[in-house]
Design a protein around this motif. Structure first.
Motif, PDB file in Angstrom:
ATOM      1  N   THR A 264       3.557   2.335  -6.129  1.00  0.00           N
ATOM      2  CA  THR A 264       2.962   2.185  -7.459  1.00  0.00           C
ATOM      3  C   THR A 264       4.010   1.723  -8.455  1.00  0.00           C
ATOM      4  O   THR A 264       5.201   2.016  -8.291  1.00  0.00           O
ATOM      5  CB  THR A 264       2.337   3.513  -7.939  1.00  0.00           C
ATOM      6  OG1 THR A 264       1.670   3.301  -9.183  1.00  0.00           O
ATOM      7  CG2 THR A 264       3.410   4.582  -8.133  1.00  0.00           C
TER       8      THR A 264
ATOM      9  N   ARG B 269       0.843  -1.206   0.000  1.00  0.00           N
ATOM     10  CA  ARG B 269       0.000   0.000   0.000  1.00  0.00           C
ATOM     11  C   ARG B 269       0.879   1.257   0.000  1.00  0.00           C
ATOM     12  O   ARG B 269       1.864   1.350   0.725  1.00  0.00           O
ATOM     13  CB  ARG B 269      -0.898   0.007   1.241  1.00  0.00           C
ATOM     14  CG  ARG B 269      -1.942   1.119   1.226  1.00  0.00           C
ATOM     15  CD  ARG B 269      -3.028   0.884   2.254  1.00  0.00           C
ATOM     16  NE  ARG B 269      -4.093   1.854   2.121  1.00  0.00           N
ATOM     17  CZ  ARG B 269      -4.317   2.848   2.969  1.00  0.00           C
ATOM     18  NH1 ARG B 269      -3.556   2.978   4.041  1.00  0.00           N
ATOM     19  NH2 ARG B 269      -5.315   3.685   2.779  1.00  0.00           N
ATOM     20  N   GLY B 270       0.488   2.205  -0.827  1.00  0.00           N
ATOM     21  CA  GLY B 270       1.230   3.458  -0.883  1.00  0.00           C
ATOM     22  C   GLY B 270       2.386   3.443  -1.858  1.00  0.00           C
ATOM     23  O   GLY B 270       3.193   4.373  -1.881  1.00  0.00           O
TER      24      GLY B 270
ATOM     25  N   ASN C 238       2.025   9.254  -2.364  1.00  0.00           N
ATOM     26  CA  ASN C 238       2.251   7.867  -2.008  1.00  0.00           C
ATOM     27  C   ASN C 238       3.212   7.762  -0.826  1.00  0.00           C
ATOM     28  O   ASN C 238       3.855   8.738  -0.448  1.00  0.00           O
ATOM     29  CB  ASN C 238       2.823   7.091  -3.200  1.00  0.00           C
ATOM     30  CG  ASN C 238       1.830   6.945  -4.332  1.00  0.00           C
ATOM     31  OD1 ASN C 238       0.645   6.727  -4.093  1.00  0.00           O
ATOM     32  ND2 ASN C 238       2.301   7.071  -5.558  1.00  0.00           N
TER      33      ASN C 238
ATOM     34  N   ARG D 127      -1.311   8.409   4.970  1.00  0.00           N
ATOM     35  CA  ARG D 127      -2.457   7.886   4.230  1.00  0.00           C
ATOM     36  C   ARG D 127      -2.298   8.208   2.744  1.00  0.00           C
ATOM     37  O   ARG D 127      -2.226   9.380   2.373  1.00  0.00           O
ATOM     38  CB  ARG D 127      -3.755   8.500   4.757  1.00  0.00           C
ATOM     39  CG  ARG D 127      -5.015   7.947   4.107  1.00  0.00           C
ATOM     40  CD  ARG D 127      -6.263   8.488   4.781  1.00  0.00           C
ATOM     41  NE  ARG D 127      -6.384   9.919   4.623  1.00  0.00           N
ATOM     42  CZ  ARG D 127      -6.932  10.522   3.550  1.00  0.00           C
ATOM     43  NH1 ARG D 127      -7.400   9.782   2.554  1.00  0.00           N
ATOM     44  NH2 ARG D 127      -7.022  11.828   3.480  1.00  0.00           N
TER      45      ARG D 127
END
Length: 424
Positions: free
Chosen positions: A10, A7-8, A122, A116
């Motif tokens: 890419t 998560r966070g 990110n 978040r």
């Protein structure tokens, strides 16, 4: 087990990489014009560097750092921002002794913050920043701000607003802090718990709070601009005069303090109008005590940092046309094993001559090969079959006009080089 991105983070896919490379090229050109040199620092540093440099009371240090113990039981942290590491390098490499002062540097690289994830933000993000260390004159502040504004302008972005402030210095800031505490004293209990803690440890940070209750309670708070000492006041006036002389419009925002503890005097942000709830795309300021705090000489500095992901999001939001060449110069269509064997050597020869060339690797017939050439937006297609092989020629076709001609191998190369060079 199915593996997915943490998560966070890419993946930057090939079609997106071209945009990144374009922006990175614009960064290098901009920094060359302003005479800033690139510095590359490690992606992790000793944790204490960020605690001391960024500030114990900041959200970055308190909540967002990726910190771990290595096998030697040393506390290390993935860099959450670029300034502290650059200043550490400045000190460690004794750059204060370089003949050319101030030392003007820039960096581009990944940073890490546990926060978040949201659009353009990110947990791993890429930051571009510049730092000028060794000059206290407000003209270098104006240069750094002008550089940031020019970066967005040269990319074609619109609706930028520059906000500036002075956050004072250790001489004048204590008086403002006293006034701020006095202003909130009777309503301290109404503040959110986080901001009550800030009020005790670093009162100025309360003005930076995004909590609506705190923002309401600090509406009539004393302005730092009313407490500036003579030196800070004169510096801020000079900055405004330089920006005016450079025809750079600005808005004075007395509430802006930025989120890092090392700022002194100049603080600034660039905001893009209509760019979501958080329109700030660049922030920076002066840090006159940071170099000494990290163990160096008592020399001043100023810089800015901005996230490349936010830049790309802004470009897409404003539908800015990005001049990216995604085509190749030539696609070689080889038909049959013997033609393929010769085609391999031609492709290598043409690539070494400077052309971007691709070919078929799936032994397909002509039609799907031509479709591949079309998808790759090839300028030329060179067709090599058994007849061409016997005559030691290729059929060279210009894809945009449909014109085709039979040429010897060397002549085909010369023709492509001349026409591609003419178009560039």
């Amino acid at each position: 087990m199915e593996f997915k991105l943490p998560r966070g983070t890419t993946d930057i896919l090939p079609e997106e990489v071209a945009i990144w490379q374009y922006i990175e090229g614009e960064i290098k050109e901009l920094c060359h014009r302003f005479n800033y040199l690139e510095l590359r620092t490690p992606m992790f540093e000793h944790t204490e560097l960020f605690r001391r440099g960024v500030g114990e009371t900041t959200d970055v240090v308190e909540k967002e750092m990726y910190t771990f113990l290595d096998k030697g039981d040393r506390s290390l942290t993935l860099r959450p921002e670029g300034t502290a590491g650059l200043v550490r390098s400045y000190v460690e490499n004794k750059m204060h002794g370089l003949p050319q002062q101030p030392v003007k540097l820039y960096y581009v690289g990944p940073m890490f913050r546990y926060e978040r994830p949201q659009a353009g933000r990110n947990r791993q993000f890429t930051q571009f920043g510049v730092e000028a260390i060794g000059a206290k004159d407000a003209s270098i502040d104006a240069e750094v701000i002008a550089m940031a504004m020019e970066f967005y302008k040269k990319l074609g972005l619109q609706g930028m607003r520059l906000e500036i402030n002075s956050v004072g210095c250790p001489t004048c800031r204590p008086k403002h802090k006293e006034a701020l505490i006095a202003h909130l004293k009777d309503r301290r209990d109404e503040l959110p718990e986080e901001d009550r803690s800030r009020l005790e440890r670093n009162p100025l940070r309360v003005l930076d709070s995004k909590h609506p209750v705190t923002q309401e309670l600090t509406k009539g708070a004393p302005s730092i601009l009313d407490y500036l000492c003579d030196d800070c006041g004169e510096h801020f006036e000079q900055l405004q005069s330089y920006l005016t002389a450079m025809s750079i419009p600005f808005h004075v925002n007395p509430r802006m303090v930025r989120g890092l503890d090392y700022y002194t005097q100049t603080a600034f942000e660039i905001i893009i109008e209509g760019f979501g709830a958080i329109g700030t795309v660049c922030g920076g300021g002066r840090y006159n005590g940071l170099v000494q705090q990290i163990g160096g000489e008592n020399v001043p500095g100023i810089g800015f940092g901005l996230g490349i992901e936010r830049v790309i999001l802004a470009l897409k939001t404003q539908k800015v046309d990005i001049p990216i060449k995604s085509s190749i110069d030539c696609y070689l269509v080889a038909l049959g094993d013997e033609a393929k064997a010769k085609g391999v050597s031609l492709v290598q020869e043409w690539r070494l001559a400077g052309l971007s060339v691709d070919q078929d690797y799936l032994s397909r017939n002509m039609k799907p090969q031509l479709k591949s050439a079309d998808r790759l937006q090839a300028t030329f297609v060179a067709i090599l079959g058994s007849n061409e092989l016997e005559q030691e020629i290729v059929v060279l076709k210009r894809m945009d006009t449909g014109e085709q001609i039979e040429l010897a191998y060397a002549e085909a190369l010369d023709r492509m080089l001349k026409e591609i060079k003419k178009e560039d």
